[in-house]
Each structure stands twice: as C-alpha cells, then as structure tokens.
Design a protein around this motif. Structure first.
Motif, mmCIF file in Angstrom:
data_model
loop_
_atom_site.group_PDB
_atom_site.id
_atom_site.type_symbol
_atom_site.label_atom_id
_atom_site.label_comp_id
_atom_site.label_asym_id
_atom_site.label_seq_id
_atom_site.Cartn_x
_atom_site.Cartn_y
_atom_site.Cartn_z
ATOM 1 N N ASN A 106 19.694 -4.321 -3.236
ATOM 2 C CA ASN A 106 19.132 -3.327 -2.306
ATOM 3 C C ASN A 106 17.890 -3.879 -1.596
ATOM 4 O OD1 ASN A 106 18.694 -0.984 -0.899
ATOM 5 N ND2 ASN A 106 17.908 0.176 -2.644
ATOM 6 N N PRO A 107 18.049 -4.929 -0.798
ATOM 7 C CA PRO A 107 16.894 -5.595 -0.189
ATOM 8 C C PRO A 107 16.050 -4.699 0.711
ATOM 9 C CG PRO A 107 18.935 -6.312 0.856
ATOM 10 C CD PRO A 107 19.322 -5.525 -0.355
ATOM 11 N N LYS A 108 16.649 -3.659 1.319
ATOM 12 C CA LYS A 108 15.890 -2.796 2.220
ATOM 13 C C LYS A 108 14.727 -2.113 1.505
ATOM 14 C CE LYS A 108 19.342 -0.305 3.520
ATOM 15 N NZ LYS A 108 20.092 0.772 4.207
ATOM 16 N N ARG A 109 14.923 -1.793 0.227
ATOM 17 C CA ARG A 109 13.871 -1.141 -0.545
ATOM 18 C C ARG A 109 13.127 -2.121 -1.452
ATOM 19 N NH1 ARG A 109 14.018 4.366 -0.437
ATOM 20 N NH2 ARG A 109 15.876 5.342 0.433
ATOM 21 N N THR A 110 13.874 -3.036 -2.044
ATOM 22 C CA THR A 110 13.303 -3.925 -3.052
ATOM 23 C C THR A 110 12.363 -4.959 -2.445
ATOM 24 O OG1 THR A 110 15.330 -3.673 -4.348
ATOM 25 C CG2 THR A 110 13.879 -5.490 -4.942
ATOM 26 N N LEU A 111 12.739 -5.539 -1.318
ATOM 27 C CA LEU A 111 11.972 -6.647 -0.747
ATOM 28 C C LEU A 111 10.544 -6.254 -0.366
ATOM 29 C CD1 LEU A 111 12.030 -9.622 0.051
ATOM 30 C CD2 LEU A 111 12.959 -8.931 2.282
ATOM 31 N N PRO A 112 10.310 -5.168 0.377
ATOM 32 C CA PRO A 112 8.916 -4.821 0.721
ATOM 33 C C PRO A 112 8.051 -4.542 -0.509
ATOM 34 C CG PRO A 112 10.454 -3.640 2.141
ATOM 35 C CD PRO A 112 11.269 -4.268 1.046
ATOM 36 N N LYS A 113 8.596 -3.827 -1.502
ATOM 37 C CA LYS A 113 7.821 -3.530 -2.708
ATOM 38 C C LYS A 113 7.504 -4.803 -3.485
ATOM 39 C CE LYS A 113 9.560 1.189 -3.431
ATOM 40 N NZ LYS A 113 10.303 2.084 -4.355
ATOM 41 N N ALA A 114 8.477 -5.684 -3.592
ATOM 42 C CA ALA A 114 8.260 -6.932 -4.328
ATOM 43 C C ALA A 114 7.191 -7.784 -3.657
ATOM 44 C CB ALA A 114 9.576 -7.706 -4.439
ATOM 45 N N LEU A 115 7.186 -7.821 -2.340
ATOM 46 C CA LEU A 115 6.163 -8.577 -1.614
ATOM 47 C C LEU A 115 4.769 -7.994 -1.872
ATOM 48 C CD1 LEU A 115 8.079 -9.126 1.734
ATOM 49 C CD2 LEU A 115 7.079 -10.957 0.366
ATOM 50 N N PHE A 116 4.662 -6.674 -1.919
ATOM 51 C CA PHE A 116 3.373 -6.024 -2.168
ATOM 52 C C PHE A 116 2.845 -6.355 -3.565
ATOM 53 C CE2 PHE A 116 1.125 -2.290 -3.933
ATOM 54 C CZ PHE A 116 0.014 -2.295 -3.099
ATOM 55 N N TYR A 117 3.711 -6.211 -4.580
ATOM 56 C CA TYR A 117 3.276 -6.498 -5.948
ATOM 57 C C TYR A 117 2.928 -7.979 -6.116
ATOM 58 C CZ TYR A 117 5.340 -1.916 -6.937
ATOM 59 O OH TYR A 117 5.639 -0.572 -6.935
ATOM 60 N N ALA A 118 3.715 -8.845 -5.498
ATOM 61 C CA ALA A 118 3.455 -10.280 -5.615
ATOM 62 C C ALA A 118 2.145 -10.662 -4.935
ATOM 63 C CB ALA A 118 4.617 -11.071 -5.005
ATOM 64 N N LEU A 119 1.816 -10.000 -3.829
ATOM 65 C CA LEU A 119 0.569 -10.280 -3.125
ATOM 66 C C LEU A 119 -0.640 -10.008 -4.026
ATOM 67 C CD1 LEU A 119 -0.839 -11.014 -0.419
ATOM 68 C CD2 LEU A 119 -0.783 -8.584 0.138
ATOM 69 N N ILE A 120 -0.621 -8.890 -4.717
ATOM 70 C CA ILE A 120 -1.710 -8.552 -5.636
ATOM 71 C C ILE A 120 -1.792 -9.576 -6.762
ATOM 72 C CG2 ILE A 120 -2.520 -6.841 -7.304
ATOM 73 C CD1 ILE A 120 -1.248 -4.692 -5.539
ATOM 74 N N LEU A 121 -0.646 -9.929 -7.325
ATOM 75 C CA LEU A 121 -0.603 -10.888 -8.424
ATOM 76 C C LEU A 121 -1.135 -12.248 -8.007
ATOM 77 C CD1 LEU A 121 0.346 -11.234 -11.384
ATOM 78 C CD2 LEU A 121 2.585 -11.932 -10.470
ATOM 79 N N VAL A 122 -0.774 -12.701 -6.819
ATOM 80 C CA VAL A 122 -1.203 -14.019 -6.338
ATOM 81 C C VAL A 122 -2.719 -14.063 -6.135
ATOM 82 C CG1 VAL A 122 -1.135 -15.563 -4.333
ATOM 83 C CG2 VAL A 122 0.994 -14.688 -5.306
ATOM 84 N N VAL A 123 -3.269 -13.072 -5.444
ATOM 85 C CA VAL A 123 -4.706 -13.080 -5.146
ATOM 86 C C VAL A 123 -5.524 -13.018 -6.435
ATOM 87 C CG1 VAL A 123 -6.590 -11.822 -4.037
ATOM 88 C CG2 VAL A 123 -4.407 -12.094 -2.849
#
Length: 489
Positions: A248-265
């Motif tokens: 379900n990339p339409k929903r999963t991809l934006p959320k995953a990018l947001f969580y990963a951004l926080i984790l990376v910083v």
C-alpha cells in the motif's frame, strides 16, 4: 474507471521506443496494479522505515569529517539546519512523486513522464552510478573502523580480499529477498544505534557545553564540510525505486519517510553532541572511524568494541539497502523498455538478478577510491540527478495540476517552486566546490550516459537485443486531446 484511462498493450508497444511516450495527456496512476508476482511479500511499514534509514544514513558513522572540516559548532548546526534545506524538501518530493508513480524505477519514471524517455534514461544512469559509487564506500568504512583493531586490514592484499569477501556476502543477502533485507535492516538499525544511547548516558558527567561552541571561520574546509553534510543527509528519493514492492505505497511511503527523517536526524545529532561535548576536540583526529576512539575514551575498551561492531553492522545495512534500490531501479527501467529485457529478470526470491550482478560489479570496480573521493564523486552525479527531479516535479505541477496525487505537498505551484530553490542553491554550491579531478571524472560519466541512450536505441532498432515494456504498467501518457479529462480521480 482507471482501466478506461489505460491504452491497450498493442498501442503501448507501438509508441516511442524505450518508454513509449507521446506528447499527449498524462494518465492518473492511482489504482493501477503493480507488476509484481503474487507470491512475493511486499515490504511493510517498519522494515520500510529502516530501509530508508539505511539508504540515507545508517547511523553517525561517517559524520566525523564534518567536525574535522569545520569544528563542533558548525558540525552541530549543519546537522540541525541542513535537513530543513535539503532533507525535508527531498523527502516531501519523494512522498508526492512516489505515490503518484507507485512502481519500480521511481525517479526515472518521474523524469520520463515530465521530460521524456531520453532524460529519464539520463536520470537513471546518473542516479544508478551515484548509488553504486555510494555503495563502494561501505566496505571502505567497514574496514576503516576495524583497522585499529586489525592492522592488517589497513592496506595491501588483506584489505583487497576483505573488500571482495564482504561484497560477495552482502550481495548474496540482497539476492535472497527484499523482505529479508527489510527485517535485517530493522535488527541492524537497533543494534547500530544502541551503543550511542549508552555512550550518551555514560558521557553525561563528562560533558562540557563550552566545547560545542568552538568555531574558527578562518579555518574551515567548506568543500569537505558540505560534501559530508550532503552525503549523510541525501538519498531520500532512493526508496522510490522500490515503490512497486511496498505494501500500500500510497499510505505507507509518506509515513515511512516521516518516521525515517526523525530517526536519521536524531541518529546524527546526539552522537555528535556527546562526542564533541565529552572529549576535548582535536579536529585533526576527527575523520571516518573516530567514533570508536571516542567510545574508548568515554566508556572503555568494551564500548569501543561495541561501536566498531555497530559500525560493521551499519555498513552491512547500508550496503544491502543501497543495492536493493540500485538493482530494482534497473529492473524498473527494463520494465519501461529503457534497458534490455534481461535486466527485468527476477530470481526465485523475487529479486532483480541481473541488476544485483551489475551493481555488485560496479562496487568492486570503484572500491579503490578513497573515502573523500567517493563522497565527492557520488555527490556530483547525484546533484545532476536531483536537478532533473526538481524540474520534473515543478513541470508536472504546472502542466498537470489535477493529476491524481495520493499524497500532495500542501503548497501550490508557486510554493512548489519556492521549495526547490534552497536545495538548488545548495546543489550549485556543492558543484562549484568540487575538485578538478572529481569534476572531470563526473563529466566523463555524464557524457557516457548521453551517448549510451542513442546507442541502446540503435541496438533496439536493429533487434540485436530484445527490449520490451511490461504489459502490467500504466502508460504515462494517453491519446486524449481533451485536457485534464484523464487527470481526474
């Protein structure tokens, strides 16, 4: 309704070669089935977050040069400010375009839809090559972290054999399947970040906040500083090449990018805060691998070994995540007819067999470069690709404002243009500060891509090698002269 928007396979094959694009209206892709075998599992949210984490970061390993180049204050500010200039705009763009085109190939498809198949191919060539160059770095970093404990790995035949062995083992792991890669990334990510949590707690009594503000603007290596920041905070768009494998990339991809951004910083900033605050800063020592020495100073030999082990695991995670992106990109390009059909061949595990072999070969050929040379060359090519992505993003916003976008950045066309200006200025700065050697090598690579695409078209025309377009993929354009009719949901 979506099926009515698609042309049949015969029309698709009759369209322009290597992508089959016409100059007619763009088609909404929101509900188009993806070209995947049903027996292969899709990647779910948590593994996807950690795949993104490893495609972008993998932890603070490799950020040491920022302190060596500019001192503690600029390094800390860089990893706080730079995400707003680059990481957030790139992640937002990836979320919008990746859900607009939820298929393997990612940014290649974006650029092809906006600028045509020729520039789509150039995008694919430059981004694939920059990804392979980037992947060549991880065996180098892995050995740099171990050479203090195993001096034989510092150079010569033992180092060469170690690079080859490491590449073969990690390539096999990638071959076994993207689902395995995802869950391995989760385990490796937790293991890689834990020692820095412990190091931060142990270092609290030793922290001297005044060290964080040390700066000497007269002694800053701006080229190394910007390249280090850029390398550690880019590649958010890499996950788009795996969109066809995501649940379900339409929903999963934006959320995953947001969580990963926080984790990376957080994964960058707090280890830097600990390292620069708890140990007297000697900028000459701050180079790749130095966090293991800091761990020894703060916690002892046991913590040093833990950080070195975490570095090794982190590089394994970054390698398999990057290779997944690179190889699925080649598969996506083959499905679009941009590469010979054999690039679209999957292994029995669902992985792109030929793409993995090509990517691994590139890693071995480029692993002789130094850390700084790899980072600079990769950044240079990556910058060219990002310019094409920004152009494609803005052009599709202007020409097709009503196209289906399951996730849309909440800004208008003017806002989209303004959002791209700061990262574009940064790109110009990175390119301008490149050395002559890096510039010449990168330009040779660009010229090869410019020539390669017409050569492949000629090979296709002569039917020396088979090219084809997957019948399961949507057309990016349709023969509909009524503007915006096919753009509506």
């Amino acid at each position: 309704m979506q099926s009515e928007k698609l042309r049949n396979t015969a029309n698709r094959q009759a369209s322009a070669a290597m992508g089959g694009f016409s100059d007619d209206e763009y088609v909404s892709v929101g509900e188009v089935p993806l070209p995947r075998a049903d027996n292969f599992k899709r990647v779910s949210m948590l593994p996807l977050v950690f795949i993104i984490f490893y495609e972008v970061s993998g932890g603070p390993f490799g950020v040491e040069d920022a302190v060596g180049a500019a001192g503690p204050l600029l390094a800390l500010l860089g990893f706080l400010v730079f995400p707003f200039i680059w990481s957030i705009p790139e992640a937002l763009l990836t979320a919008e375009m990746g859900t607009m085109f939820p298929e393997n190939g990612g940014y290649v498809v974006w650029v092809s839809a906006a600028l045509g198949p020729y520039w789509g191919f150039q995008q694919g060539w430059m981004k694939w090559l920059s990804g392979v160059i980037d992947n060549a770095l991880y065996p180098v970093l892995f050995l740099d972290y171990l050479k203090s404990a195993i001096p034989a790995l510092e150079g010569g035949l033992p180092r060469v054999l170690a690079v080859i062995a490491l590449t073969v083992v990690l390539t096999y792991m990638n071959y076994r399947g993207l689902t395995i890669v995802g869950w391995v990334a989760v385990l490796l990510g937790i293991f890689s970040l834990l020692p820095f949590v412990v190091m931060g707690l142990v270092a609290i009594p030793k922290l001297e906040p005044s060290r964080w503000f040390e700066v000497n603007l007269q002694d800053v290596d701006w080229n190394l500083y910007l390249n280090t920041l850029f390398w550690n905070l880019n590649y958010w768009d890499s996950i788009s090449t795996l969109a066809g494998e995501v649940d379900n990339p339409k929903r999963t991809l934006p959320k995953a990018l947001f969580y990963a951004l926080i984790l990376v910083v957080l994964g960058y900033f707090f280890p830097l805060l600990t390292g620069t605050g708890a140990v007297s800063v000697n900028r000459g020592l701050w180079t790749d691998g130095y966090f293991s020495d800091i761990a020894k100073i703060i916690g002892g030999v046991w913590l040093r070994w833990w950080v070195q082990g975490a570095a090794a695991m982190s590089n394994m995670g970054m390698f398999v995540a990057e290779m997944s992106s690179d190889s699925f990109q080649l598969l996506g390009m083959a499905e679009r007819g941009m590469l010979p059909e054999f690039f679209g061949k999957r292994s029995r595990h669902g992985t792109p067999l030929i793409g993995i072999i090509f990517s691994a070969s590139g890693v071995l050929l480029l692993s002789w470069l130094s850390f700084q040379e790899i980072v600079a060359a990769e950044n240079f090519l990556y910058c060219f690709g990002m310019i094409l992505e920004f152009i494609a993003f803005v052009w599709l916003r202007i020409k097709h404002p009503n196209a289906s976008r399951p996730y849309k950045i909440p800004v208008g066309t003017v806002g989209a243009i303004l959002m791209c200006i700061p990262p574009t200025i940064l790109i110009c700065a990175v390119l301008a500060l490149s050395t002559l050697k890096v510039f010449l090598i990168s330009m040779v690579a660009v010229v090869i891509g410019l020539v390669m695409q017409p050569c492949l078209r000629y090979v296709e025309k002569k039917r020396w090698i088979k090219f084809s377009i997957s019948s399961d993929l949507q057309d990016l354009h349709a023969n509909n002269q009524n503007n915006n009719v096919s753009l509506l949901d």
